[in-house]
Design a protein around this motif. Structure first.
Motif, PDB file in Angstrom:
ATOM      1  N   THR A  88       3.148   0.378  -6.976  1.00  0.00           N
ATOM      2  CA  THR A  88       2.185  -0.164  -8.114  1.00  0.00           C
ATOM      3  C   THR A  88       1.599   1.257  -8.801  1.00  0.00           C
ATOM      4  OG1 THR A  88       1.890  -2.199  -7.677  1.00  0.00           O
ATOM      5  CG2 THR A  88       0.264  -1.341  -9.278  1.00  0.00           C
ATOM      6  N   THR A  89       1.002   2.061  -8.060  1.00  0.00           N
ATOM      7  CA  THR A  89       0.503   3.488  -8.447  1.00  0.00           C
ATOM      8  C   THR A  89       1.657   4.126  -9.030  1.00  0.00           C
ATOM      9  OG1 THR A  89      -0.891   3.355  -6.738  1.00  0.00           O
ATOM     10  CG2 THR A  89      -0.797   5.451  -7.576  1.00  0.00           C
ATOM     11  N   GLY A 112       0.588  -1.168   0.074  1.00  0.00           N
ATOM     12  CA  GLY A 112      -0.076   0.100  -0.134  1.00  0.00           C
ATOM     13  C   GLY A 112       0.884   1.227   0.016  1.00  0.00           C
TER      14      GLY A 112
HETATM   15  N1  ADP Z   1      -7.336   2.837  -8.828  1.00  0.00           N
HETATM   16  C1  ADP Z   1      -7.345   3.302  -7.544  1.00  0.00           C
HETATM   17  N2  ADP Z   1      -8.347   4.095  -6.929  1.00  0.00           N
HETATM   18  C2  ADP Z   1      -8.394   4.341  -5.633  1.00  0.00           C
HETATM   19  N3  ADP Z   1      -7.125   3.991  -4.731  1.00  0.00           N
HETATM   20  C3  ADP Z   1      -6.131   3.486  -5.211  1.00  0.00           C
HETATM   21  C4  ADP Z   1      -6.184   2.978  -6.607  1.00  0.00           C
HETATM   22  N4  ADP Z   1      -5.226   2.175  -6.911  1.00  0.00           N
HETATM   23  C5  ADP Z   1      -4.499   2.226  -5.814  1.00  0.00           C
HETATM   24  N5  ADP Z   1      -5.131   2.894  -4.652  1.00  0.00           N
HETATM   25  C6  ADP Z   1      -4.624   3.093  -3.351  1.00  0.00           C
HETATM   26  O1  ADP Z   1      -3.273   3.639  -3.304  1.00  0.00           O
HETATM   27  C7  ADP Z   1      -2.465   3.055  -2.302  1.00  0.00           C
HETATM   28  C8  ADP Z   1      -1.503   2.606  -2.732  1.00  0.00           C
HETATM   29  O2  ADP Z   1      -1.624   1.446  -3.625  1.00  0.00           O
HETATM   30  P1  ADP Z   1      -0.547   0.403  -4.496  1.00  0.00           P
HETATM   31  O3  ADP Z   1       0.257   1.454  -5.520  1.00  0.00           O
HETATM   32  O4  ADP Z   1      -1.136  -0.688  -5.010  1.00  0.00           O
HETATM   33  O5  ADP Z   1       0.659   0.153  -3.513  1.00  0.00           O
HETATM   34  P2  ADP Z   1       1.668  -0.926  -3.525  1.00  0.00           P
HETATM   35  O6  ADP Z   1       1.760  -1.410  -5.009  1.00  0.00           O
HETATM   36  O7  ADP Z   1       2.786  -0.334  -2.854  1.00  0.00           O
HETATM   37  O8  ADP Z   1       1.334  -1.983  -2.427  1.00  0.00           O
HETATM   38  C9  ADP Z   1      -3.305   2.042  -1.528  1.00  0.00           C
HETATM   39  O9  ADP Z   1      -3.905   2.863  -0.475  1.00  0.00           O
HETATM   40  C10 ADP Z   1      -4.626   1.686  -2.692  1.00  0.00           C
HETATM   41  O10 ADP Z   1      -5.614   1.352  -1.889  1.00  0.00           O
END
Ligand code: ADP
Ligand code: MG
Lengths: 254, 346
Positions: A48-49, A44
């Motif tokens: 990935t974001t 989180g």
């Molecule tokens: N499309 C989306 N809409 C809303 N929130 C998102 C979306 N994608 C990711 N998040 C939120 O953004 C945060 C970072 O997620 P992510 O990038 O998947 O983390 P990681 O890859 O480091 O585990 C998390 O709190 C996740 O719930």
């Protein structure tokens, strides 16, 4: 690593907000040509974001992304591809009802070199050989197991012959033998001069492949350095404290 | 993987359009192509061998159904977008063609091309407007478009409003009289059927087609692979609209009149979906098999007084059964049942 020390990818104050949630906050870093940059952080943290921002899946809320000297902020994913960037997905996304070969041909002919189908097929076969998937070329992608799907994801990205490859947890869910194999694959890609940004939790593997590591926590870049420095950085250890299992992985690498 | 090799910087030119040049992945070498062509040739020549007018009428309807279903298959089967109101292209083409023939004395052939052009243009405009919608939203939007066009034409005096347009029988003189005209239009539909099947093949085994299949499987992943999804989808929609537009002109010319309630029957749209699903969406043979089977079933049911009024209920029930039990259709089922036939039943 590389003769050419130019900067391939630059992020300037990249921020991504989802409604009230700031998933990526003011991230700035340079990725020199030919380097392998590890990206770690608790679940989180926004890793990935950040990938999704770099390759145009999400428009950034603020900031700039410069790749090969071109400001590609706000570009669509297919425009980003045309500059020579490819990625894998953390949750694999095979084109299920197409064959393994067709999946990889799609990666090649729609990659930045815009290959014709027949050239793409040659490249695809080469890449499938490299990833030990050649004998499964005519199988439907849906019929592969998880490890094979991960390799397919990688094959598809490689077939695009990118300058920059974004790898999102390609080792997650693999057994130790499969991890060792995949690490070899990454090392060989690196030898060929492809620049790599790699998200990974398996720390000992990341230590083997990366030149530098950056750490994301709550969307913020909290540390940057050599792999050996990072695992002993108190800020990083603290970030991981909330997640003992991940902390374990981090430590076992150090 | 040589990063030293220079690649063009900046946005690459959009080659997501028609690159039908390379067929290495498949294509002409597969027996499926010749099987499809063979089936159409055999079916198409039945009326000639039997010399029977009733066979000609039956085959006219079947060939028309095959080409409409094959057209729909490009957007539905290859691209994965359920165009629920696909008949709008047939109706609009028919109207444009009949208007040009009745009001401006155009020949059937140029009018038919204009019908195809009009349908293609509508698809192009719609592509920009509704192809960003996914799943059920797109399907609903296409129904809305069909209804909107029907309502518009119902009130459009140039196209005869609610009454529609009618062909003066004297026009048929230019085509050798009504009897010869019926053969001429038969050959035209026969030719169009061959054309759309060859086109379906060409698309399926092209780079463009691979892009469409990728969109069907996972549109977001396709984008990340580099497929220019908005333009690829739009072109698929345009290609799936042109032949129905041309067919509309030929059908209503032969029919000698056109009216809003005949031209935009949603019922017909549903039947086309049933045909594609029954035969096997995404395969070239599927629409061929599906349309033939469905038309045969329907003409059988039409002769039965019990079922005459239940056609639509029948189509709906059939669709339900297909979706529940054979979602990949007849051809899809055969393909997975007999893996050796995978490439024969393309
Ligand atoms: N499309 C989306 N809409 C809303 N929130 C998102 C979306 N994608 C990711 N998040 C939120 O953004 C945060 C970072 O997620 P992510 O990038 O998947 O983390 P990681 O890859 O480091 O585990 C998390 O709190 C996740 O719930
Ligand atoms: Mg992640």
């Amino acid at each position: 690593m590389s003769q050419d020390n130019g900067v391939l990818l630059q992020l300037r104050n990249v921020t991504k907000e989802f409604g009230g949630l700031t998933a990526v906050s003011d991230v700035t870093f340079d990725l020199p040509q030919g380097q392998v940059l590890g990206l770690i952080g608790p679940n989180g943290a926004g890793k990935t974001t950040l990938f999704n921002c770099i390759n145009g899946v999400f428009p950034v809320t603020r900031g700039q992304i410069i790749f090969r000297g071109v400001d590609m902020t706000g570009w669509k994913p297919y425009d980003v591809v045309s500059l020579g960037l490819a990625r894998t997905h953390q949750i694999v996304r095979p084109l299920q009802e197409l064959t393994v070969l067709e999946n990889v041909v799609a990666g090649s002919c729609y990659g930045h070199e815009q290959r014709s189908l027949s050239q793409a097929e040659e490249i695809a076969l080469e890449v499938l050989e490299f990833l030990h998937l050649a004998e499964r070329r005519d199988q439907l992608a849906a019929s592969l197991n998880v490890a094979q799907k991960k390799r397919l994801e990688m094959a598809r990205a490689l077939a695009a012959r990118p300058y920059l490859l974004l790898l999102d947890e390609v080792l997650a869910g693999l057994n130790p033998t499969e991890i060792a194999e995949m690490v070899q694959v990454v090392l060989r890609i690196r030898e060929q001069g492809v620049t790599i940004l790699i998200i990974e939790h398996v720390m000992h593997a990341l230590m083997n492949v990366s030149d530098r590591v950056i750490v994301l926590d709550h969307g913020e870049l909290i540390a940057e350095g050599l792999p050996g420095e990072i695992v002993n950085d108190p800020k990083v250890i603290e970030a991981y404290l909330g997640d003992p299992a991940l902390a374990e992985k981090l430590m076992s690498g150090g | 993987m040589s990063s030293s090799k220079p690649a063009p910087v900046g946005k690459a030119i959009d080659r997501g359009g028609f690159d039908l040049s390379a067929f290495k992945l498949g294509g002409w070498k597969y027996p499926a192509f010749w099987l499809a062509i063979g089936l159409i040739l055999i079916g198409g020549f039945i009326p000639v061998f039997t010399g029977s007018n009733s066979w000609r009428e039956t085959m006219f309807l079947i060939l028309m159904a095959v080409s409409l279903a094959s057209s729909l298959n490009i957007i539905l089967g290859y691209t994965g977008y359920v165009s629920f109101g696909h008949i709008v292209f047939f109706g609009l083409g028919g109207y444009v063609g009949l208007y040009l023939i009745t009001a401006h004395g155009w020949s059937l052939w140029t009018a038919a091309l204009m019908g195809g052009l009009a349908a293609g243009t509508l698809a192009l405009l719609l592509g920009k407007a509704i192809l960003h919608l996914r799943g059920a939203y797109f399907a609903l939007a296409t129904i809305g478009v069909n209804e909107a066009v029907r309502t518009f034409i119902n009130n459009f005096d140039l196209f005869g409003g609610a009454v529609g347009l009618e062909i003066n029988f004297l026009v048929y003189k230019d085509y050798g009289g009504p009897a010869t005209m019926q053969w001429l239009t038969y050959w035209a539909v026969f030719g169009l059927t061959l054309f759309i099947v060859v086109l379906s093949y060409g698309i399926k085994f092209s780079r463009f087609g691979l892009g469409l299949l990728s969109i069907r499987e996972d549109e977001d992943a396709a984008m990340v692979l580099g497929v220019r999804t908005p333009s690829a989808k739009t072109w698929a929609y345009v290609l799936s609209a042109i032949v129905p537009g041309i067919l509309g002109v030929i059908f209503f010319f032969r029919n000698s009149s056109i009216a809003p309630q005949e031209a935009f029957r949603l019922h017909r749209s549903i039947e086309l979906i049933v045909m594609v699903m029954l035969g096997g969406q995404g395969t070239v043979l599927g629409p061929l098999v599906g349309a033939t089977t469905y038309e045969a079933l329907r003409s059988f049911l039409l002769t039965s007084p019990l079922f005459k009024d239940l056609q639509l209920a029948f189509a709906g029930l059939l669709l339900l059964l297909i979706v529940l039990f054979v979602p990949t259709g007849i051809v899809g089922w055969l393909r997975s049942r007999y893996r050796k036939l995978w490439r024969v039943l393309e």
